[in-house]
Design a protein around this motif. Structure first.
Motif, PDB file in Angstrom:
ATOM      1  N   GLU A   1      -1.074  -2.055  11.719  1.00  0.00           N
ATOM      2  CA  GLU A   1      -1.656  -1.736  10.285  1.00  0.00           C
ATOM      3  C   GLU A   1      -3.064  -2.614  10.181  1.00  0.00           C
ATOM      4  O   GLU A   1      -4.176  -2.357   9.640  1.00  0.00           O
ATOM      5  CB  GLU A   1      -0.788  -2.371   8.844  1.00  0.00           C
ATOM      6  CG  GLU A   1       0.586  -1.508   9.187  1.00  0.00           C
ATOM      7  CD  GLU A   1       0.545  -0.312   8.954  1.00  0.00           C
ATOM      8  OE1 GLU A   1      -0.190   0.562   8.866  1.00  0.00           O
ATOM      9  OE2 GLU A   1       1.808   0.158   9.115  1.00  0.00           O
TER      10      GLU A   1
ATOM     11  N   PRO B   1      -7.491   7.074   7.345  1.00  0.00           N
ATOM     12  CA  PRO B   1      -8.051   6.246   6.238  1.00  0.00           C
ATOM     13  C   PRO B   1      -6.817   5.665   5.470  1.00  0.00           C
ATOM     14  O   PRO B   1      -5.753   6.335   5.254  1.00  0.00           O
ATOM     15  CB  PRO B   1      -8.684   7.319   5.619  1.00  0.00           C
ATOM     16  CG  PRO B   1      -8.344   8.709   6.144  1.00  0.00           C
ATOM     17  CD  PRO B   1      -7.791   8.499   7.474  1.00  0.00           C
ATOM     18  N   TYR B   2      -7.116   4.614   4.703  1.00  0.00           N
ATOM     19  CA  TYR B   2      -6.094   3.978   3.943  1.00  0.00           C
ATOM     20  C   TYR B   2      -6.467   4.957   2.500  1.00  0.00           C
ATOM     21  O   TYR B   2      -7.500   5.113   1.940  1.00  0.00           O
ATOM     22  CB  TYR B   2      -6.573   2.611   3.415  1.00  0.00           C
ATOM     23  CG  TYR B   2      -5.681   2.345   2.030  1.00  0.00           C
ATOM     24  CD1 TYR B   2      -4.336   1.893   2.099  1.00  0.00           C
ATOM     25  CD2 TYR B   2      -6.584   2.027   0.801  1.00  0.00           C
ATOM     26  CE1 TYR B   2      -3.866   1.741   0.824  1.00  0.00           C
ATOM     27  CE2 TYR B   2      -6.002   1.588  -0.107  1.00  0.00           C
ATOM     28  CZ  TYR B   2      -4.608   1.449  -0.037  1.00  0.00           C
ATOM     29  OH  TYR B   2      -3.928   1.206  -1.161  1.00  0.00           O
ATOM     30  N   ILE B   3      -5.425   5.555   1.936  1.00  0.00           N
ATOM     31  CA  ILE B   3      -5.650   6.492   0.773  1.00  0.00           C
ATOM     32  C   ILE B   3      -4.624   5.628  -0.350  1.00  0.00           C
ATOM     33  O   ILE B   3      -3.213   5.642  -0.109  1.00  0.00           O
ATOM     34  CB  ILE B   3      -5.179   7.687   1.022  1.00  0.00           C
ATOM     35  CG1 ILE B   3      -5.761   8.289   2.211  1.00  0.00           C
ATOM     36  CG2 ILE B   3      -5.214   8.687  -0.114  1.00  0.00           C
ATOM     37  CD1 ILE B   3      -5.157   9.593   2.630  1.00  0.00           C
TER      38      ILE B   3
ATOM     39  N   GLN C   1      10.532  10.118  11.799  1.00  0.00           N
ATOM     40  CA  GLN C   1       9.841   8.876  11.203  1.00  0.00           C
ATOM     41  C   GLN C   1      10.611   8.514   9.845  1.00  0.00           C
ATOM     42  O   GLN C   1      11.131   9.554   9.275  1.00  0.00           O
ATOM     43  CB  GLN C   1       8.492   9.257  10.651  1.00  0.00           C
ATOM     44  CG  GLN C   1       7.754   8.522  10.045  1.00  0.00           C
ATOM     45  CD  GLN C   1       6.382   8.493   9.688  1.00  0.00           C
ATOM     46  OE1 GLN C   1       6.012   9.127   8.513  1.00  0.00           O
ATOM     47  NE2 GLN C   1       5.094   8.476  10.751  1.00  0.00           N
TER      48      GLN C   1
ATOM     49  N   TYR D   1       0.756  -1.193   0.033  1.00  0.00           N
ATOM     50  CA  TYR D   1       0.062   0.011   0.108  1.00  0.00           C
ATOM     51  C   TYR D   1       0.991   1.201   0.020  1.00  0.00           C
ATOM     52  O   TYR D   1       0.249   2.436  -0.270  1.00  0.00           O
ATOM     53  CB  TYR D   1      -0.986   0.114   1.212  1.00  0.00           C
ATOM     54  CG  TYR D   1      -0.182  -0.469   2.401  1.00  0.00           C
ATOM     55  CD1 TYR D   1       0.736   0.630   3.267  1.00  0.00           C
ATOM     56  CD2 TYR D   1       0.040  -1.728   3.066  1.00  0.00           C
ATOM     57  CE1 TYR D   1       1.371  -0.028   4.336  1.00  0.00           C
ATOM     58  CE2 TYR D   1       0.488  -2.046   4.070  1.00  0.00           C
ATOM     59  CZ  TYR D   1       1.195  -1.011   4.871  1.00  0.00           C
ATOM     60  OH  TYR D   1       1.927  -1.387   5.987  1.00  0.00           O
ATOM     61  N   CYS D   2       2.332   1.115   0.256  1.00  0.00           N
ATOM     62  CA  CYS D   2       2.794   2.407   0.582  1.00  0.00           C
ATOM     63  C   CYS D   2       3.791   2.909  -0.396  1.00  0.00           C
ATOM     64  O   CYS D   2       4.423   2.259  -1.232  1.00  0.00           O
ATOM     65  CB  CYS D   2       3.988   1.923   1.723  1.00  0.00           C
ATOM     66  SG  CYS D   2       4.813   3.134   2.266  1.00  0.00           S
TER      67      CYS D   2
ATOM     68  N   LEU E   1       3.368   8.583   1.126  1.00  0.00           N
ATOM     69  CA  LEU E   1       3.030   7.509   1.441  1.00  0.00           C
ATOM     70  C   LEU E   1       1.614   7.288   0.560  1.00  0.00           C
ATOM     71  O   LEU E   1       1.375   6.226   0.263  1.00  0.00           O
ATOM     72  CB  LEU E   1       2.617   7.260   3.005  1.00  0.00           C
ATOM     73  CG  LEU E   1       3.741   7.632   3.939  1.00  0.00           C
ATOM     74  CD1 LEU E   1       3.143   7.635   5.454  1.00  0.00           C
ATOM     75  CD2 LEU E   1       5.094   6.750   3.585  1.00  0.00           C
ATOM     76  N   TYR E   2       0.994   8.383   0.521  1.00  0.00           N
ATOM     77  CA  TYR E   2      -0.250   8.316  -0.377  1.00  0.00           C
ATOM     78  C   TYR E   2      -0.431   9.519  -1.135  1.00  0.00           C
ATOM     79  O   TYR E   2       0.239  10.471  -0.877  1.00  0.00           O
ATOM     80  CB  TYR E   2      -1.536   7.874   0.640  1.00  0.00           C
ATOM     81  CG  TYR E   2      -1.532   8.984   1.621  1.00  0.00           C
ATOM     82  CD1 TYR E   2      -1.791  10.213   1.525  1.00  0.00           C
ATOM     83  CD2 TYR E   2      -1.043   8.311   2.969  1.00  0.00           C
ATOM     84  CE1 TYR E   2      -1.687  11.229   2.858  1.00  0.00           C
ATOM     85  CE2 TYR E   2      -0.798   9.409   4.171  1.00  0.00           C
ATOM     86  CZ  TYR E   2      -1.314  10.550   4.077  1.00  0.00           C
ATOM     87  OH  TYR E   2      -1.134  11.388   5.204  1.00  0.00           O
TER      88      TYR E   2
ATOM     89  N   ARG F   1       2.872   1.007  13.815  1.00  0.00           N
ATOM     90  CA  ARG F   1       1.521   0.707  13.477  1.00  0.00           C
ATOM     91  C   ARG F   1       1.438  -0.826  13.120  1.00  0.00           C
ATOM     92  O   ARG F   1       2.188  -1.243  12.462  1.00  0.00           O
ATOM     93  CB  ARG F   1       1.030   1.415  12.337  1.00  0.00           C
ATOM     94  CG  ARG F   1       0.920   2.692  12.757  1.00  0.00           C
ATOM     95  CD  ARG F   1      -0.117   3.523  11.570  1.00  0.00           C
ATOM     96  NE  ARG F   1      -0.343   4.892  11.815  1.00  0.00           N
ATOM     97  CZ  ARG F   1      -1.058   5.543  10.871  1.00  0.00           C
ATOM     98  NH1 ARG F   1      -1.612   5.106   9.813  1.00  0.00           N
ATOM     99  NH2 ARG F   1      -1.311   6.878  11.163  1.00  0.00           N
TER     100      ARG F   1
ATOM    101  N   MET G   1      -4.715   1.044   9.349  1.00  0.00           N
ATOM    102  CA  MET G   1      -5.035   1.671   8.449  1.00  0.00           C
ATOM    103  C   MET G   1      -6.671   1.501   8.256  1.00  0.00           C
ATOM    104  O   MET G   1      -6.885   0.194   8.163  1.00  0.00           O
ATOM    105  CB  MET G   1      -4.639   1.468   6.895  1.00  0.00           C
ATOM    106  CG  MET G   1      -3.027   2.068   6.658  1.00  0.00           C
ATOM    107  SD  MET G   1      -2.355   1.607   5.345  1.00  0.00           S
ATOM    108  CE  MET G   1      -2.261   0.042   5.316  1.00  0.00           C
TER     109      MET G   1
END
Ligand code: 5AD
Length: 355
Positions: free
Chosen positions: A158, A227-229, A101, A63-64, A305-306, A156, A197
């Motif tokens: 996840e 939210p997942y984006i 981070q 996803y990243c 990341l998104y 996280r 997420m």
């Protein structure tokens, strides 16, 4: 007015029902969470200056946007001088905590680099709380960083469902190891944060309810979830729409606040990426932490990341003014020069010292 009695436990079914409420019932849910937030952790909103100091990553999470096989981004690592200048800005702005981070990299020279920087920050700004968010490491590395003055760690999970985890990560990544890392961090004595997420592919409401129950059972001190984006270079795409993932995220925050009244919960940047007032909505639903982006502007594009990451061209000073008025506009208090340690952690420590 009679004081409400709060019940800090719920079963999975109740959580699933609450995650789905909309309209009037949803407003009531958020208002209840906000009341609980106020009673247990006050109306203070704590700042964590977010420094994305390196996008080099050895992992390939599907996803990243900074996963290792994305060859379309320029990789970078901030120099010590650059990191310290970000920390100096936080100190001047009254942000009493920094989050360092990066992508994941377990090698000794990298750990030594962060150790040295953490020691320097600790010496130069003794009041500044340091949080690291650099992924899964060996136990000895976590201990080394703790000994260098790092007090908080965010990792996280996840998703807390192993099968779901497998669908989001390549085979070489292990769910069990992530759990082991969280356990080690807690044992060493960090304030431990995790998160998931929300609206990620293959996720069910049942998964989300279990995520909340996991956080409660594990007695986590801090949570960052959003939210997942989708990212255009990611290997998986969204399965629910944007509005739905915002509403689900807000309800997740509210339910978690009701169940864990004294933890710190972040109104994450991902919320703002989907809605210009997403972070305010998160605060109104029970969050009490905000993470202004301090990464030097020239690197921000390379730490996506998104898609739709906000504040890419905003200076640190502009961000400070903007964020302060956003917090005040919703009747909350920007907590400058306050570390905002997790109250949940402090209570956990008191109990341990009594045993
Ligand atoms: N959408 C939302 N959050 C994401 N993260 C990584 N990729 C995405 C994405 N596409 C989150 C993960 C990670 C944190 C640093 O950013 O939860 O732990």
């Amino acid at each position: 007015m009679e004081k409400e009695t709060y019940i800090f436990s719920m079963d999975k079914k109740e959580i699933i029902n609450l995650l789905q409420v909309r309209g009037k019932e949803q407003k009531q849910l958020h208002a209840k969470a906000a009341r609980i937030r106020q009673e247990h952790v006050t109306d203070n909103v704590y700042f964590r200056g977010l420094i994305e100091f390196s996008n080099i990553c050895m992992n390939d999470c599907y996803y990243c946007g900074i996963r290792k096989s994305n060859r379309t981004i320029t990789r970078y690592t901030l120099s010590e001088k650059e990191i310290l200048s970000c920390v100096d800005f936080c100190n001047t702005a009254g942000y009493s905590s920094v989050v360092l981070q990066s992508g994941e990299r377990e090698n000794q020279s990298f750990i030594d680099y962060i150790t040295h920087i953490s020691q320097t920050i600790h010496q130069k700004y003794p009041e500044m709380a340091i949080t690291l968010c650099i992924g899964e490491l060996h136990n000895e590395s976590y201990q080394q960083l703790f000994d260098a003055g790092v007090e908080r760690y965010l990792l996280r999970i996840e998703t807390t469902n192993e099968n779901h985890y497998k669908k989001l990560h390549p085979e070489e990544m292990s769910f069990k190891n992530r759990i082991n890392c969280l356990t080690t961090l807690k044992k060493i004595g960090f304030q431990v944060g995790t998160g998931v997420m929300i609206g990620s592919p293959y996720q069910t409401l049942q998964n989300l309810a279990e995520d909340i129950l996991f956080m409660k059972e594990f007695a986590i001190d801090m949570v960052g979830m959003g939210p997942y984006i989708p990212h255009q270079e990611a290997l998986i795409s969204a399965t629910i729409d944007k509005e739905e993932s915002i509403q689900l995220s807000l309800n997740m925050i509210a339910v978690l606040r009701i169940l864990m009244p004294d933890i710190n919960i972040a109104a994450t940047t991902a919320l703002q990426a989907l809605n210009p007032v997403g972070r305010e909505l998160g605060l109104k639903a029970g969050a009490n932490v905000i993470m202004p982006l301090i990464t030097p502007e020239k690197y921000r594009q390379s730490y996506k990341l998104y898609e739709g990451k906000p504040c890419l061209d905003e200076s640190d000073g502009q961000c400070l003014t903007c964020i302060t008025s956003r917090i005040q506009n919703i009747g909350l208090v920007p907590a400058f020069n306050k570390r905002g340690d997790s109250l949940h952690f402090k209570k956990r420590e008191e109990i341990t010292s009594l045993c």
